[in-house]
Design an enzyme around this catalytic site. Structure first.
Site, PDB file in Angstrom:
ATOM      1  N   HIS A  67       0.832  -1.205   0.000  1.00  0.00           N
ATOM      2  CA  HIS A  67       0.000   0.000   0.000  1.00  0.00           C
ATOM      3  C   HIS A  67       0.870   1.259   0.000  1.00  0.00           C
ATOM      4  CE1 HIS A  67      -2.241   3.141   2.344  1.00  0.00           C
ATOM      5  NE2 HIS A  67      -3.150   2.867   1.423  1.00  0.00           N
ATOM      6  N   GLU A  70       2.236   1.828  -3.432  1.00  0.00           N
ATOM      7  CA  GLU A  70       1.182   2.387  -4.299  1.00  0.00           C
ATOM      8  C   GLU A  70       1.141   3.916  -4.175  1.00  0.00           C
ATOM      9  OE1 GLU A  70      -3.088   3.722  -3.569  1.00  0.00           O
ATOM     10  OE2 GLU A  70      -2.915   1.607  -2.996  1.00  0.00           O
ATOM     11  N   HIS A  71       1.187   4.417  -2.951  1.00  0.00           N
ATOM     12  CA  HIS A  71       1.169   5.861  -2.722  1.00  0.00           C
ATOM     13  C   HIS A  71       2.389   6.540  -3.344  1.00  0.00           C
ATOM     14  CE1 HIS A  71      -1.940   6.845   0.561  1.00  0.00           C
ATOM     15  NE2 HIS A  71      -2.241   5.644   0.088  1.00  0.00           N
ATOM     16  N   GLU A 142      -4.116   7.976   7.872  1.00  0.00           N
ATOM     17  CA  GLU A 142      -5.104   7.126   7.201  1.00  0.00           C
ATOM     18  C   GLU A 142      -5.419   5.899   8.051  1.00  0.00           C
ATOM     19  OE1 GLU A 142      -5.363   4.439   3.114  1.00  0.00           O
ATOM     20  OE2 GLU A 142      -4.036   6.185   3.157  1.00  0.00           O
TER      21      GLU A 142
END
Length: 433
Positions: A67, A70-71, A142
């Site tokens: 993840h 991905e960012h 987040e």
């Protein structure tokens, strides 16, 4: 180039595997002004233990790297990929699942330029220590946000019941502690191991010319050099197929007004390979529809008796290495809800035996839903699962549903639903709420 024809739907899918291993699918849609493209790598949050490219030993990276990666891929040394997409009037996004990471765009103008931007920013990584440290704070916020989301905690609560000692029980984004350990080297190790074209697929659909689009993709890829493709060596994930690791019941008290309850069923058997896996998935989808759709006898009775409400939901999730069913609802009587759902599951074979009229109506309903979803470019592309179902598309599903028999559903029901595979998870209001 291979052309797969679906005359029943007047559709043609153009497929080609490029020399570098990238699998490309192009589906032109007449009458559409928008183009949608999605580039996916077979790499997700579960893949945290593997042999990095050009190394020999298995290594473990912190939870949440997929993840995090991905960012960070959107950010380059001198620009941000989001800004490039915006300059050409395109929307862009990305998402990470347990087993995949996908990057996408949607545009009604300059589709070829958007496609080039997609390929270029994903295939040209740039990470530095300063920006990585900054991102830890962003993703940390987040993670905290999701920790305050009761529905998110409810979802992972059931996963932790079914897979207690498995990476599935860890949030896809990781934890505050785990992302603090992520390094630039971790990101590059994961990128060069899993983002090789051999491990990726591209699906483009909408207002596109297939030959021109394939030529553009080939030209783009020919300008880039990639290391020879190596077999990716991932650690085999412990998945107790006896069901002995399953936690039968757990409850959590939170600041909520109404209880939430879920009944989960872990898939204990291995899923068939290739398209037979898609057949298996659609059979269980059909089983759940027969038992719990809003026209089923079970749903109507439980709704009329106030055991469930409009929040009632059921799902079957199947990805590389795992599959399970979850049936859930907000309910004023969580104990009765769980008792009723388990009773339906245990008696499913008996309840459905001989119900040919109900079965045939369900087939028509599910086929209708599949055909309706073919109007959505996003649904067409996002439902493509690459190697998981051997290249099957949304257009292959209708024929599978049409060929189903009630007897096949009953056999699948008998094999899948086992008492040792069932678990209950509940979120209850704290005392005084």
């Amino acid at each position: 180039m291979e052309i797969v024809q679906y005359p029943q739907f007047d559709e043609k899918l153009y497929k080609e595997k490029l020399d570098n291993g990238l699998e490309v699918n192009v589906l032109p849609k007449s009458g559409y002004h928008k183009t949608y493209g999605i580039l996916t790598t077979d790499y997700g949050s579960l893949d945290n233990k593997f042999v990095p490219l050009h190394k020999e030993k298995m290594e473990t990276v912190p939870d949440g790297v997929a993840h995090f990666l991905e960012h960070k891929l959107f950010e380059k040394e001198d620009h941000d990929a989001f800004d490039l997409f915006g300059h050409y009037g395109a929307d862009a996004n990305a998402f990470t699942s347990f087993t995949n990471t996908s990057y996408l765009f949607s545009t009604a103008s300059f589709p070829q330029k958007s496609l080039e931007i997609l390929l270029d920013f994903v295939q040209r990584p740039y990470f530095n220590a300063k920006s990585v440290e900054k991102e830890k704070g962003i993703i940390g916020q987040e993670i905290k946000m999701y920790e305050d989301d009761i529905d998110w905690r409810f979802y992972f609560g059931m996963l932790k019941n079914l897979y207690p000692d498995h990476p599935l029980s860890v949030d896809i984004a990781g934890t505050i502690d785990s992302i603090a350990k992520i390094t630039v080297q971790n990101l590059y190790d994961c990128y060069w191991t899993f983002y090789h074209p051999q491990n990726m697929n591209l699906f483009v659909t909408g207002a596109v010319d297939p030959e021109e689009t394939l030529d553009l993709i080939k030209e783009n890829q020919s300008k880039k050099s990639f290391s020879p493709a190596n077999e990716i060596k991932r650690a085999s994930l412990d998945n107790d197929e006896s069901g002995q690791d399953i936690i039968p019941y757990r409850m959590l008290e939170l600041d909520t007004q109404r209880p939430k309850a879920a009944v989960g069923v872990k898939g204990l058997d291995q899923v068939p390979d290739g398209r037979e896996g898609l057949v298996y998935k659609l059979r269980i989808d059909m089983l759940l529809w027969l038992l719990f759709s809003d026209t089923s006898t079970n749903y109507v009775r439980l709704y009329n008796e106030g055991v469930i409400d409009d929040s009632f939901d059921f799902m079957f999730q199947l990805e590389r290495g795992f599959h399970y069913v979850s049936v859930s609802s907000d309910t004023n009587d969580p104990q009765r809800f769980c008792h009723e759902i388990i009773a339906v599951l245990e008696k499913a074979e008996q309840l459905l035996k001989g119900q040919y009229t109900q079965f045939n109506l369900a087939k028509k309903e599910l086929i209708g839903r599949q055909i309706h979803s073919m109007n959505s470019l996003e649904t067409i592309a996002n439902q493509y699962s690459g190697h998981l179902f051997n290249g099957a598309t949304i257009f292959d599903k209708v024929a599978i549903i049409q060929d189903m028999t009630l007897e096949e559903i009953l056999t699948t029901c008998k094999d899948f639903i086992r008492s040792e595979a069932v678990s209950v998870y509940q979120i209850l209001p704290k005392e005084g709420n």
